[in-house]
Design an enzyme around this catalytic site. Sequence first.
Site, short mmCIF file in Angstrom:
data_model
loop_
_atom_site.label_atom_id
_atom_site.label_comp_id
_atom_site.label_asym_id
_atom_site.label_seq_id
_atom_site.Cartn_x
_atom_site.Cartn_y
_atom_site.Cartn_z
CE LYS A 140 -4.33 -1.66 0.69
NZ LYS A 140 -5.60 -1.87 1.28
CE LYS B 288 -5.71 -7.98 -2.76
NZ LYS B 288 -7.05 -7.81 -2.20
CE LYS C 58 -13.76 -3.91 -0.86
NZ LYS C 58 -13.87 -3.73 0.60
#
Length: 327
Positions: A112, A193, A196
């Site tokens: 992130k 992956k 969202k």
Amino acid sequence: MQQRIFSGVQPTGNIHIGNYLGAFRNWVKLQDEYDAIYCIVDLHAMTTDYDPGELEKTRIETAKVLLALGVDPDRSLLYTQSQVPGHAELAWILSTMTPMGVLNRMTQFKEKTAAGASSNLGLYSYPVLMAADILLHRANLVPVGDDQRQHIEVTRDLAERFNNKFGDVFPIPEAHVPERSARVMSLTDPHAKMSKSDPQPKSRVLLLDESDVIRKRIRSAVTDSDPEVRYDTAAKPGISNLLEIMSACTGSPIDSLVDEYAAGGYGRFKDAVADAVIAELAPAKERFVALENGDVRDVLREGGMRANEMAETYQSEVRAAVGLKAF
Ligand code: ATP
Ligand code: LTN
């Protein structure tokens, strides 16, 4: 005694077919076999940049999607994390026994921040709050997708540390990851992956996408130039991902799908995948439209009150164990 399951979802919008096949489908299935608690983890959603008005909306929308998918408030407990102060309190207690070395190894934090998220303390200690969520309710099993395995390991480690130091308070929870489609891959990059927060909407199929959008997304999924449909995650990650999605949606084993679609080209295969996904999501989409926001709020309010009562009882045991017994 019936085993307890607990799981959480961040109310960050963009709920996709990876969330559904990797986690939520199991949530619905397992609520008949276990004492099930599901939490919309709004405190976790504050660890990356967010808009308060938007969070308010996505909390309701996330609950609505879960109810539409079949999470049933008569059979399981559904609430938002911020309604229950015990989550944050237990996270603090657990943070005092979390080595920084453990947090430094977390891939989610690294990914992130590498993708541009600010490296705030909340994002860094995210796994401790997640451990608190699970341990607060003394869960035995945690239905999640493959990407959460590392966090469940931290949770198990913290439960063991706590029990060794303060006595046997927490059961040691296990991850419950589906055999197939535990890691649905992005449609634009089959090595990443489906997520969202991917800036590219084409990378995912949302649960609430219209049928023609779903078809468009699947038709444009990145594959390869050899036209044979075959399961081979190294040589054909895109096609293998679509095979997994189709198998999960239809219940047909991958082998029989390969038999049926091996020849005939990618176009025909992708159309069949789109049909399968559209059919699988249609009933939930219909139920979503019929649900009223006011009713969803009632479910969350009641769920939060019940969860808080349970958490208070459990937390008094934790407080007593660590030397913070109420006077
Ligand atoms: P982000 O990628 O932006 O961090 P997310 O897509 O992982 O978000 P979450 O709310 O964090 O969404 O995850 C909810 C549940 O969905 C978790 O149990 C997670 O493991 C599962 N999940 C998320 N992405 C996938 C995926 N691509 N395949 C299978 N399961 C997934
Ligand atoms: N970290 C999870 C969301 C989450 C969770 C939990 C999942 C927060 N608390 C407790 C299972 C149990 C995620 O990013 N998907």
